[in-house]
Design an enzyme around this catalytic site. Structure first.
Site, PDB file in Angstrom:
ATOM      1  N   ASP A 174     -11.978  -9.655   4.064  1.00  0.00           N
ATOM      2  CA  ASP A 174     -13.220  -9.636   3.276  1.00  0.00           C
ATOM      3  C   ASP A 174     -13.720 -11.066   3.091  1.00  0.00           C
ATOM      4  O   ASP A 174     -14.915 -11.338   3.174  1.00  0.00           O
ATOM      5  CB  ASP A 174     -12.999  -9.001   1.887  1.00  0.00           C
ATOM      6  CG  ASP A 174     -13.437  -7.539   1.854  1.00  0.00           C
ATOM      7  OD1 ASP A 174     -13.319  -6.867   2.902  1.00  0.00           O
ATOM      8  OD2 ASP A 174     -13.881  -7.071   0.787  1.00  0.00           O
ATOM      9  N   ASP A 201      -2.183 -18.316   0.348  1.00  0.00           N
ATOM     10  CA  ASP A 201      -3.155 -19.056  -0.472  1.00  0.00           C
ATOM     11  C   ASP A 201      -3.766 -20.219   0.309  1.00  0.00           C
ATOM     12  O   ASP A 201      -4.970 -20.467   0.269  1.00  0.00           O
ATOM     13  CB  ASP A 201      -2.532 -19.520  -1.802  1.00  0.00           C
ATOM     14  CG  ASP A 201      -1.179 -20.187  -1.641  1.00  0.00           C
ATOM     15  OD1 ASP A 201      -0.631 -20.207  -0.516  1.00  0.00           O
ATOM     16  OD2 ASP A 201      -0.650 -20.702  -2.655  1.00  0.00           O
ATOM     17  N   ASP A 206      -6.128  -7.358   4.052  1.00  0.00           N
ATOM     18  CA  ASP A 206      -7.279  -6.735   3.398  1.00  0.00           C
ATOM     19  C   ASP A 206      -8.127  -7.808   2.725  1.00  0.00           C
ATOM     20  O   ASP A 206      -9.342  -7.887   2.904  1.00  0.00           O
ATOM     21  CB  ASP A 206      -6.778  -5.719   2.359  1.00  0.00           C
ATOM     22  CG  ASP A 206      -7.932  -5.057   1.620  1.00  0.00           C
ATOM     23  OD1 ASP A 206      -8.912  -4.683   2.287  1.00  0.00           O
ATOM     24  OD2 ASP A 206      -7.850  -4.928   0.383  1.00  0.00           O
ATOM     25  N   TYR A 211       0.824  -1.208   0.000  1.00  0.00           N
ATOM     26  CA  TYR A 211       0.000   0.000   0.000  1.00  0.00           C
ATOM     27  C   TYR A 211       0.863   1.265   0.000  1.00  0.00           C
ATOM     28  O   TYR A 211       0.458   2.288  -0.532  1.00  0.00           O
ATOM     29  CB  TYR A 211      -0.901   0.041   1.243  1.00  0.00           C
ATOM     30  CG  TYR A 211      -2.203  -0.707   1.114  1.00  0.00           C
ATOM     31  CD1 TYR A 211      -2.229  -2.037   0.732  1.00  0.00           C
ATOM     32  CD2 TYR A 211      -3.405  -0.078   1.399  1.00  0.00           C
ATOM     33  CE1 TYR A 211      -3.421  -2.719   0.636  1.00  0.00           C
ATOM     34  CE2 TYR A 211      -4.608  -0.756   1.307  1.00  0.00           C
ATOM     35  CZ  TYR A 211      -4.610  -2.076   0.931  1.00  0.00           C
ATOM     36  OH  TYR A 211      -5.795  -2.748   0.834  1.00  0.00           O
ATOM     37  N   LYS A 248       3.823 -15.164   2.282  1.00  0.00           N
ATOM     38  CA  LYS A 248       4.005 -15.872   1.010  1.00  0.00           C
ATOM     39  C   LYS A 248       5.511 -16.088   0.875  1.00  0.00           C
ATOM     40  O   LYS A 248       6.166 -15.625  -0.076  1.00  0.00           O
ATOM     41  CB  LYS A 248       3.406 -15.027  -0.137  1.00  0.00           C
ATOM     42  CG  LYS A 248       3.403 -15.706  -1.485  1.00  0.00           C
ATOM     43  CD  LYS A 248       2.394 -16.833  -1.619  1.00  0.00           C
ATOM     44  CE  LYS A 248       2.538 -17.521  -2.964  1.00  0.00           C
ATOM     45  NZ  LYS A 248       1.722 -18.762  -3.080  1.00  0.00           N
TER      46      LYS A 248
HETATM   47  C1  IPM Z   1     -10.376  -1.588   4.019  1.00  0.00           C
HETATM   48  C2  IPM Z   1     -10.609  -0.931   2.690  1.00  0.00           C
HETATM   49  C3  IPM Z   1      -9.458   0.020   2.424  1.00  0.00           C
HETATM   50  C4  IPM Z   1      -8.178  -0.797   2.371  1.00  0.00           C
HETATM   51  C5  IPM Z   1      -9.630   0.885   1.171  1.00  0.00           C
HETATM   52  C6  IPM Z   1     -10.920   1.657   1.197  1.00  0.00           C
HETATM   53  C7  IPM Z   1      -8.450   1.807   0.979  1.00  0.00           C
HETATM   54  O1  IPM Z   1     -10.739  -1.891   1.691  1.00  0.00           O
HETATM   55  O2  IPM Z   1     -10.335  -0.866   5.034  1.00  0.00           O
HETATM   56  O3  IPM Z   1     -10.251  -2.819   4.089  1.00  0.00           O
HETATM   57  O4  IPM Z   1      -7.870  -1.388   1.340  1.00  0.00           O
HETATM   58  O5  IPM Z   1      -7.492  -0.839   3.386  1.00  0.00           O
HETATM   59 MN    MN Z   2     -10.768  -3.933   2.436  1.00  0.00          MN
END
Ligand code: IPM
Ligand code: MN
Length: 369
Positions: A252, A224, A248, A142, A192
């Protein structure tokens, strides 16, 4: 009477609605437990670009620094999605994390018994899942340099760099160990290392830090393999520590276990969370700005309410109050209140306001004084 300063950054999309509901709950905490919360509002993301010309102004950053904690809704606005554009709402969030030194992002994944039938998984596969991801938040790909895009004689090129220093790795891995020590003493470090240099350093540093925590079992997993295992056997996990982008993506993925992104809180801290010690932090629900449902009283406010509980716990040291908020959420769910993202047959479909009101009513009645 304790008195706290909270920076409130509602942001974009559903951010303002869900933050508003969390603030109503904070008012109950205030009068019920006798604390004073001074709220300082600021702009971030698309709304800040509109009003202040930047996704995060210096003024807002300074204001956040002067507070005990920051509560944020969401950033993201489709009007700025153009890949050629030079301002992006997300930059505001990244600048805030970096500017406040919030390197430790805690994302608990808890499967509520009340929602166990709400996912695509078999209930018995996910029941009582309760783990926490510790995501490194101010390093890795990032923020690594070089990061740029340019023209060459053979077409366009772009580069991002995944970089980590020993110090960045050791401080986040320590957070993982500290949290693991207070839980089931099992830490999975995800990397990784079969491909990436930065992951090999990560693994080595994790091994070195492990010597300081002989009571915690450290296990390495490749990202993975971890992505598979987290949905095959989610109960296997207790504490997971990983770098920024892996965290990240994995969080999710793991959110699907909980039935909805609308259930997941997060805390981004500037230090190791310790019982009885305040740690400055930014608190935001894991879900984004969800522009398609903004302003319609549909969004699930629970993620932000649980985020508020994390703020009470880590940055304000109000443990009893945090537990009472969490218990109130649980009660509202067990009484059948459901926003559309977690709706199931025979239960009461409610909007953002009504769900939040239900949680407030439980908190009012709850006598954990
Ligand atoms: C999160 C979001 C952020 C990230 C974005 C909005 C920059 O996806 O907080 O997980 O990737 O960190
Ligand atoms: Mn995210």
């Amino acid at each position: 009477m304790a008195s706290f300063k909270i920076a409130v950054l509602p942001g974009d999309g559903i951010g303002p609605e869900v933050v508003n509901e969390a603030i109503k709950l904070l008012e109950i905490v205030s009068h019920k437990y006798g604390h004073e919360f001074a709220l300082k509002y600021g702009l971030i993301g698309g709304s800040a670009i509109e009003e202040e010309g930047a996704a995060l102004s210096d003024f807002t950053l300074k204001m956040c620094r002067s507070c005990d904690a920051v509560l944020l809704g969401a950033v993201g606005d489709p009007r700025y999605d153009d890949p050629q554009g030079d301002v992006r709402p997300e930059d505001g969030l990244l600048a805030l994390r970096k500017g406040l030194g919030l390197f430790a992002n805690l994302r608990p994944i808890k499967v509520y018994e009340e929602l166990v039938n709400n996912t695509r998984f078999k209930p018995e596969a996910i029941r009582s899942t309760d783990c926490i991801f510790v995501r490194e938040l101010t390093g890795g790909v990032y923020f690594g340099r070089p990061k740029r895009r340019w023209e060459t004689s053979r077409g366009r090129r772009a580069v991002d760099s995944m970089a980590y220093t020993e110090q960045e790795i050791s401080r986040i891995v320590k957070v993982g160990f500290e949290i693991a020590r207070k839980r089931k003493k099992h830490l999975v470090s995800v990397d990784k290392a079969n491909v990436l240099m930065s992951s090999r350093l990560w693994r080595q540093v994790a091994e070195e830090i492990a010597m300081e925590y002989p009571d915690v079992k450290l296990e390495h997993q490749l990202v993975d393999a971890c992505a598979m295992k987290i949905i095959q056997e989610p109960r296997y996990f207790d504490v997971v520590v990983t770098e920024n982008m892996f965290g990240d993506i994995l969080t999710d993925e793991a959110s699907v276990l909980a039935g909805s992104l609308g259930m997941l809180p997060s805390a981004s801290l500037s230090g190791v969370p310790e019982e009885g010690v305040v740690t400055f932090g930014l608190y935001e629900p894991v879900h984004g700005s969800a522009p398609t449902i903004a302003g319609e009283n549909i969004a699930n406010p629970i993620a932000t309410i649980l985020t508020l509980a994390m703020m009470l716990r880590y940055s304000l040291c109000l443990h009893r109050e945090a537990a009472a908020v969490e218990a109130s959420v649980q009660e509202a769910l067990s009484q059948g209140y459901r926003t559309s993202d977690i709706m199931d047959d025979g239960l009461s479909l409610v909007g953002t306001n009504e769900m939040s009101r239900a949680v407030r009513e439980k908190l009012e009645k709850n006598d954990t004084r």
